[in-house]
Design an enzyme around this catalytic site. Structure first.
Site, PDB file in Angstrom:
ATOM      1  N   GLU A  55       0.850  -1.192   0.000  1.00 31.94           N
ATOM      2  CA  GLU A  55       0.000   0.000   0.000  1.00 31.94           C
ATOM      3  C   GLU A  55       0.885   1.241   0.000  1.00 31.94           C
ATOM      4  OE1 GLU A  55      -2.840   0.025   3.201  1.00 31.94           O
ATOM      5  OE2 GLU A  55      -3.722   1.929   2.556  1.00 31.94           O
ATOM      6  N   ASN A 212     -12.465  -1.246  -0.698  1.00 29.17           N
ATOM      7  CA  ASN A 212     -11.746  -1.825   0.442  1.00 29.17           C
ATOM      8  C   ASN A 212     -12.400  -1.336   1.737  1.00 29.17           C
ATOM      9  OD1 ASN A 212      -9.218  -2.811   2.001  1.00 29.17           O
ATOM     10  ND2 ASN A 212      -9.385  -0.654   2.573  1.00 29.17           N
ATOM     11  N   GLU A 213     -12.607  -2.260   2.656  1.00 33.23           N
ATOM     12  CA  GLU A 213     -13.205  -1.920   3.952  1.00 33.23           C
ATOM     13  C   GLU A 213     -14.324  -0.899   3.755  1.00 33.23           C
ATOM     14  OE1 GLU A 213     -10.207  -1.214   7.006  1.00 33.23           O
ATOM     15  OE2 GLU A 213      -9.571  -3.302   6.877  1.00 33.23           O
ATOM     16  N   TYR A 285      -6.868  -8.551  11.928  1.00 31.67           N
ATOM     17  CA  TYR A 285      -5.575  -8.216  12.530  1.00 31.67           C
ATOM     18  C   TYR A 285      -5.566  -8.714  13.965  1.00 31.67           C
ATOM     19  CZ  TYR A 285      -4.446  -5.230   8.560  1.00 31.67           C
ATOM     20  OH  TYR A 285      -4.149  -4.774   7.304  1.00 31.67           O
ATOM     21  N   GLU A 348      -6.246  -9.175   4.108  1.00 26.70           N
ATOM     22  CA  GLU A 348      -5.424  -8.462   5.101  1.00 26.70           C
ATOM     23  C   GLU A 348      -5.402  -9.303   6.366  1.00 26.70           C
ATOM     24  OE1 GLU A 348      -6.073  -4.252   5.758  1.00 26.70           O
ATOM     25  OE2 GLU A 348      -6.582  -3.941   3.636  1.00 26.70           O
ATOM     26  N   GLN A 398       1.726  -6.172   5.900  1.00 25.08           N
ATOM     27  CA  GLN A 398       2.013  -5.905   4.503  1.00 25.08           C
ATOM     28  C   GLN A 398       3.444  -6.343   4.211  1.00 25.08           C
ATOM     29  OE1 GLN A 398       0.906  -1.988   3.098  1.00 25.08           O
ATOM     30  NE2 GLN A 398      -0.936  -1.921   4.351  1.00 25.08           N
TER      31      GLN A 398
HETATM   32  O1  AHR Z   1      -2.987  -2.417   6.468  1.00 21.49           O
HETATM   33  C1  AHR Z   1      -3.247  -1.140   6.992  1.00 21.49           C
HETATM   34  C2  AHR Z   1      -4.710  -0.749   6.876  1.00 21.49           C
HETATM   35  O2  AHR Z   1      -5.486  -1.584   7.663  1.00 21.49           O
HETATM   36  C3  AHR Z   1      -5.322  -0.880   5.508  1.00 21.49           C
HETATM   37  O3  AHR Z   1      -5.088   0.223   4.697  1.00 21.49           O
HETATM   38  C4  AHR Z   1      -6.782  -0.983   5.815  1.00 21.49           C
HETATM   39  O4  AHR Z   1      -7.495  -1.671   4.828  1.00 21.49           O
HETATM   40  C5  AHR Z   1      -6.803  -1.661   7.167  1.00 21.49           C
HETATM   41  O5  AHR Z   1      -7.664  -1.034   8.049  1.00 21.49           O
END
Ligand code: AHR
Length: 550
Positions: A55, A212-213, A285, A348, A398
């Site tokens: 990103e 995205n999101e 995450y 992600e 990432q």
């Molecule tokens: O990976 C960092 C961020 O986390 C990404 O841009 C987003 O999609 C997520 O919230």
């Protein structure tokens, strides 16, 4: 203190307790068991499970992937050479770009045409970089655009996965980006523009993220509103003979309502709407959720390098939620997608820590990667293997200089993290058929912030390719080795060898000064007896066993 139940072990193997009937076998001195059921295939493990994500954020693109053609840092066409060389050692996983949240603010036209004439734009992450100097990437020079990204994909060997802007550009811009990428040479003005950028032949991009999101930074939509936007964006997209794979902006972790309401709304005019939806993107995450959510962005996030024993288990536990997230969303998708056309794409995933361990202060979300992250990567990849029938693609977040990165770099310095070694070690699974694997070991007790917790004692996955079984095993215990008897139901082991990623210390990590602190080592395996193997798994380790079958 330990306790264990069969149900727990079965859950770590991704199967329901009710569906199993394993005959007990005589145990030697081993305190744990692993059963591999070669006659119970789950699905193919492909390079798509080993995808990446880059990103325009902090040091990911600039200082990470892209150093520029005129740089004194070794590069091919502006792409960091050391990165390319290392990626060539990994499965050729798809690479997602340009975001993330950044994607929904990105105008692809800013990143094409003569580099010198490209505009500088305010980066989506400006506010998060408020305390940093302007050189920190607050303002994107657009030196890295579509042609440069495709160059990177070619060099690294991964398929491009492009995330379109659904929040701040009309659908027409999406169609035209597809045209820029995929229209035949010389066919349209956009194809000619691509050619002036150095690429006469089309890029043939198959994977397209549609926002995205979208529940958050991607537009703050309701699932119903997003479903309407998704239908509109994908209603007419030029194909140029390709089978485009659209990936819908799926849920934040356990939000089953997002999945159910989207699928319901999407199909209100008929199930045909599911045909183009190749993947449904789940994000998860890992941070210390038991600390609770507050308005503080860093609440619940611990330190990447300084952590206690309990925080070690807590993070592994958070990562292990992936198993339930996959089965939960898969179940809901199946309520509507009865023919199972749509697969999950976990585009992600990874651990997320508070700032402080980044290799350069300008690397927003940059963090170190220790043995803990190696185990999180390993148990997550094992989870994808065990659900290879449901998960079609996954992308760790990432690739470089960010969350859960495989690489850290700054200027001419570069280092591979323990997570890279896991990806390399696990690459042997690719091309194999995931088969059912059941691990049974004493559970590990630990202290959570809000009470007592426990974590499984041994986990992993298995794939079969020809007569070779690849078995990966995680021993999460910080201090105790675990000896396991490994039985292969339906076959017998002939030879076995092992490589292990372990370190004398759970906080161990690689740095520019000490790049080899954590790296895989070969390990002796006792010759199989009666077709079974007994192996001792080191504390806090990731092991790959390569077993040839009789
Ligand atoms: O990976 C960092 C961020 O986390 C990404 O841009 C987003 O999609 C997520 O919230």
């Amino acid at each position: 203190m330990t306790d264990w139940t069969r149900r727990d072990f079965l859950r770590t193997a991704g199967i329901a307790a009710a569906g199993v009937a394993l005959a007990p076998r005589s145990s030697r001195a081993a305190d744990a068991r692993i059963d591999v059921l070669v006659g119970e295939p789950i699905g193919p493990v492909t390079a798509d499970h080993y995808g990446h994500f880059v990103e325009h954020l902090g040091g990911v693109i600039y200082d990470g992937v892209w150093v520029g053609e005129q740089s004194r840092i070794a590069n091919t066409g502006g792409v960091r050479q050391a990165l390319v060389d290392h990626m060539r050692r990994l499965p050729r996983g798809p690479i997602r770009w340009p975001g993330g949240c950044f994607a929904d603010s990105y105008d692809w036209r800013d990143g094409v045409g003569a580099a010198a004439a490209r505009p500088r734009r305010t980066n989506f992450w400006l506010n998060d970089m408020a305390s940093l100097p302007d050189s920190a990437g607050k303002f994107d020079p657009n030196a890295f655009g579509t042609n440069e990204f495709m160059r990177f994909c070619r060099l690294a060997g991964g398929a491009p996965y492009v995330a379109a802007n659904l929040r701040s550009l009309p659908a027409r811009d999406f169609y035209q980006w597809v045209e820029y990428c995929n229209a035949p040479a010389g066919s349209t003005s956009l194809a000619e523009l691509r050619e002036r950028g150095g690429d006469r032949e089309p890029f043939g991009v198959r994977f397209w993220g549609v926002g995205n999101e979208s529940w958050g930074c991607g537009g703050n939509f309701s699932p119903e509103d997003y479903a309407i936007e998704y239908r509109r964006f994908t209603a007419w997209v030029p194909r140029y003979g390709l089978q485009l794979a659209f990936i819908g902006s799926g849920p934040n972790a356990g939000d089953l309502g997002w999945t159910r309401r989207f699928f319901t709304k999407l199909t209100e005019k008929g199930e045909g709407a599911l045909n183009g939806l190749w993947g449904w993107a789940l994000h998860h995450y890992s941070w210390n959720a038991s600390r609770g959510a507050t308005t503080d962005w860093n609440a619940g996030k611990g330190d990447a390098v300084q952590f206690t024993n309990d925080e070690w288990y807590e993070l592994l536990n958070e990562a292990d939620r992936m198993d339930g997230l996959i089965t939960g969303h898969w179940g809901v998708m199946g309520e509507i997608d009865r023919r199972r056309r749509v697969k999950l794409v976990v585009d992600e995933w990874g651990a997320w820590y508070k700032p402080g361990s980044e290799v350069d202060p300008t690397h927003l979300f940059g963090q170190q990667s220790t043995m803990r992250d190696a185990l999180i990567a390993a148990l997550t990849l094992d989870t994808f293997h065990r659900h290879a029938d449901k998960v079609a693609m996954a992308n760790v977040a990432q690739l470089i200089n960010c969350l859960h990165s495989l690489f850290l770099a700054h200027e001419d310095q570069f280092v591979a993290t323990p997570t890279f070694h896991v990806f390399e070690q696990y690459g042997a699974h690719v091309g194999g058929q995931s088969v059912r694997m059941v691990a049974s070991a004493p559970r590990i007790a630990y202290q959570r912030v809000n009470g007592a917790g426990s974590f499984w004692g041994l986990g992993g996955s298995a794939t079969l390719k020809d007569r070779v079984l690849t078995l990966t095993v995680v021993n999460p215990h910080t201090t105790e080795a675990r000896e396991a008897e490994i039985s292969i139901r339906g076959a017998a082991a002939r030879t076995a060898k092992a490589t292990v990623i372990a370190a004398p210390e759970i906080h161990a990590h690689n740095t520019f000064a000490e790049p080899g602190a954590v790296q895989p080592k070969e390990e002796a395996v006792a010759a199989p007896r009666d077709g079974a193997i007994v192996h001792r798994f080191a504390p806090a380790s990731v092991t790959r066993l390569t077993v040839t079958l009789q």
